[in-house]
Enzyme design. Structure first.
Site, short mmCIF file in Angstrom:
data_model
loop_
_atom_site.label_atom_id
_atom_site.label_comp_id
_atom_site.label_asym_id
_atom_site.label_seq_id
_atom_site.Cartn_x
_atom_site.Cartn_y
_atom_site.Cartn_z
N ASP A 102 0.84 -1.20 0.00
CA ASP A 102 0.00 0.00 0.00
C ASP A 102 0.88 1.25 0.00
O ASP A 102 2.10 1.15 -0.03
CB ASP A 102 -0.94 0.00 1.21
CG ASP A 102 -0.20 0.20 2.53
OD1 ASP A 102 1.05 0.24 2.52
OD2 ASP A 102 -0.87 0.33 3.57
N ASP B 157 1.40 4.65 2.29
CA ASP B 157 1.05 5.26 3.57
C ASP B 157 1.45 6.73 3.53
O ASP B 157 2.63 7.06 3.44
CB ASP B 157 1.81 4.56 4.71
CG ASP B 157 1.56 3.06 4.74
OD1 ASP B 157 0.44 2.67 5.14
OD2 ASP B 157 2.45 2.28 4.35
N ASP C 171 -3.32 4.53 2.59
CA ASP C 171 -3.67 4.95 3.94
C ASP C 171 -3.34 6.43 4.09
O ASP C 171 -2.20 6.84 3.85
CB ASP C 171 -2.88 4.16 4.99
CG ASP C 171 -3.30 2.70 5.06
OD1 ASP C 171 -4.41 2.38 4.61
OD2 ASP C 171 -2.51 1.89 5.58
P1 8DG Z 1 4.03 -2.70 3.12
O1 8DG Z 1 2.89 -1.76 3.08
O2 8DG Z 1 5.07 -2.42 2.11
O3 8DG Z 1 3.57 -4.12 3.08
O4 8DG Z 1 4.78 -2.56 4.54
P2 8DG Z 1 4.59 -1.42 5.61
O5 8DG Z 1 4.37 -0.10 4.95
O6 8DG Z 1 5.71 -1.53 6.56
O7 8DG Z 1 3.29 -1.89 6.39
P3 8DG Z 1 1.91 -1.15 6.67
O8 8DG Z 1 0.97 -2.23 7.08
O9 8DG Z 1 1.48 -0.31 5.54
O10 8DG Z 1 2.18 -0.28 7.95
C1 8DG Z 1 3.00 0.87 7.95
C2 8DG Z 1 3.25 1.30 9.35
O11 8DG Z 1 2.08 1.84 9.95
C3 8DG Z 1 3.68 0.15 10.23
O12 8DG Z 1 4.85 0.51 10.91
C4 8DG Z 1 2.57 -0.02 11.22
C5 8DG Z 1 2.00 1.38 11.28
N1 8DG Z 1 0.64 1.49 11.78
C6 8DG Z 1 0.28 2.25 12.85
N2 8DG Z 1 -1.06 2.14 13.09
C7 8DG Z 1 -1.54 1.31 12.14
C8 8DG Z 1 -2.84 0.82 11.86
O13 8DG Z 1 -3.79 1.14 12.55
N3 8DG Z 1 -2.97 0.01 10.79
C9 8DG Z 1 -1.90 -0.33 10.02
N4 8DG Z 1 -2.11 -1.14 8.96
N5 8DG Z 1 -0.66 0.11 10.26
C10 8DG Z 1 -0.48 0.91 11.30
O14 8DG Z 1 1.09 2.90 13.48
MN MN Z 2 2.62 0.25 3.81
MN MN Z 3 -0.50 0.81 5.53
#
Ligand code: 8DG
Ligand code: MN
Ligand code: MN
Length: 417
Positions: free
Chosen positions: A211, A213, A341
């Site tokens: 995703d 962020d 996000d």
């Molecule tokens: P990816 O998307 O490439 O798979 O990896 P990522 O970017 O490390 O994972 P992510 O699931 O998108 O999460 C990014 C960061 O956000 C991770 O350190 C966790 C943090 N995070 C929060 N709160 C929340 C929440 O409520 N939901 C999610 N999904 N992540 C959160 O601090």
């Molecule tokens: Mn992510």
């Molecule tokens: Mn995310």
């Protein structure tokens, strides 16, 4: 261009907490960590309800230690000296050292359960509990789910099935940049001076992700109020959203002293953007990146497609090998669905939000544990609270956060545990 990973054979003792170490994306022990990550994931699939995933975490912590090791592991004795490498992980490491692979890991990744769980949890809105319920009911393919009229799918799950291929095609950095610019343009039109930062895995140096962020803020506290809904209205107007679900800011300053302090209370939106394909250079999405370093699991695997769940999906189960790359199927729509996000942080909490949303998730967990155990402080995505001095510690940068915690600063690329 991949920078060479520095090798050191110097005898070293790893600090106990992951946040005390440097952990890069590329390291010397992928052959072990990919195997341990299969076990971590598998343990997560077996986990029941809210019960802490202590087994999954044990494998993760063992893998993290190996990632931080500045040289390839060559003997099991050294593994024994590393923090958080338990007996189960040790035996897997030993197998890989002796045989080049772990039969246990091989059996799991070849198994019906693991493959099906990867497939089902790859559906947006489906967690391991739902996936397992479906598995236990005998479902094995996406069509099994699609064709069962007795299932009442939630809105996110329905769109997750519809856009399965899109959402399981890794987001590239180039796409993330485009989406960031789209959002930045809208945000700054509505609120000049507002900032939009790409966080998550991309900020840690990953070139692909599941995703995008985006952390949104404004240097003047309070200016950010109302911004998210205004931005979403603009995006909606332009028909750029395929899905959105917004949560209001539920931040309560007193919550830091309660148990719920690990939760995140920012105003935010989990969405799916419609990214116009004409904005992406052609065949960028169908081109597979070169495989990651050959791991033990990969050797002789009959199902290499199941090895890296976030990057690849089981094509046959997802509805045919051809359709994944078939232009005809996707030509019906001119866009590709991308998970985005959007998080809104007020200026006073921005530094903590940036650390939190940069991750990795495991790095953050380690930071909170370290803060609690070693510093008697409570760290959240919003604040740091000193339980001895009974005061909040303001931070205006990530460096401030690390300083308060008496930790050496770690660049985002060094937080990949
Ligand atoms: P990816 O998307 O490439 O798979 O990896 P990522 O970017 O490390 O994972 P992510 O699931 O998108 O999460 C990014 C960061 O956000 C991770 O350190 C966790 C943090 N995070 C929060 N709160 C929340 C929440 O409520 N939901 C999610 N999904 N992540 C959160 O601090
Ligand atoms: Mn992510
Ligand atoms: Mn995310």
């Amino acid at each position: 261009a991949q920078a060479a990973v520095p090798v050191s054979t110097e005898k070293m003792t790893l600090p106990k907490h992951e946040c005390q170490r440097i952990t890069r994306l590329k390291h010397h022990n992928h052959r072990f960590t990919t195997a341990l990550e299969v076990l971590e994931e598998h343990a997560g699939y077996l986990q029941v309800g809210q019960k802490t995933d202590s087994r999954a975490r044990a494998f993760r912590r063992a893998a993290c230690s190996l990632k931080a090791l500045p040289h390839p592991l060559t003997n099991v004795e050294e593994a024994r000296t590393l923090p958080h490498v338990g007996t189960h992980s040790l035996s897997v490491i030993q197998d890989i050292l002796e045989d080049g692979y772990s039969q246990e890991v091989q059996d799991i990744s070849d198994g019906d359960f693991y493959g099906t769980m990867q497939l089902f949890t790859g559906i947006f809105g489906v967690g391991s509990a739902t996936a397992r319920k479906w598995y236990e009911r005998g479902f094995r393919t996406l069509d099994d789910i699609r064709n069962d009229s007795t299932l009442s799918l939630k809105k996110d799950q329905t769109i997750g099935l519809e856009l399965y291929q899109d959402l399981n095609t890794p987001v590239t950095l180039a796409e993330a940049d485009i989406i960031q610019e789209m959002v930045r343009a809208e945000v700054q039109k509505l609120l000049p001076g507002a900032t939009v930062v790409l966080t998550g895995g991309f900020r840690r140096g990953k070139t692909k992700g599941h995703d995008v962020d985006l952390l949104i803020s404004h240097p003047t506290e309070g200016k950010e109020t109302g911004l998210l809904s205004a931005v979403l209205a603009k995006l909606r107007e332009k028909d750029l959203l395929a899905y959105e679900t917004t949560s209001a800011n539920t931040y309560d300053p007193s919550s830091v002293s309660r148990k719920e302090y690990t939760l995140d209370h920012f105003e935010r939106c989990f969405s799916i953007f419609k990214l116009d394909k004409s904005l992406i250079s052609s065949n960028q999405n169908t081109k597979q990146a070169p495989p990651s370093p050959v791991g033990a699991v990969q050797q002789g695997s009959s199902r290499p497609d199941l090895l890296h769940h976030k990057d690849k999906v089981s094509l046959e189960r997802a509805g045919g090998t051809a359709s994944f790359l078939d232009e005809e199927k996707t030509e019906e729509k001119t866009w590709i669905g991308r998970r985005v996000d959007l998080i809104i942080a007020p200026a006073s909490q921005y530094a903590y939000a940036l650390v939190g949303w940069t991750g990795s998730k495991h790095f953050n967990r380690s930071l909170r544990l370290y803060a609690d155990n070693e510093m008697n402080m409570k760290l959240t995505n919003h604040v740091l609270y000193d339980s001895v001095k009974n005061q909040y510690l303001p931070a205006s940068s990530e460096e401030d956060v690390f300083l308060h915690l008496q930790l050496p600063y770690r660049e985002p690329a060094e937080r990949n545990c």
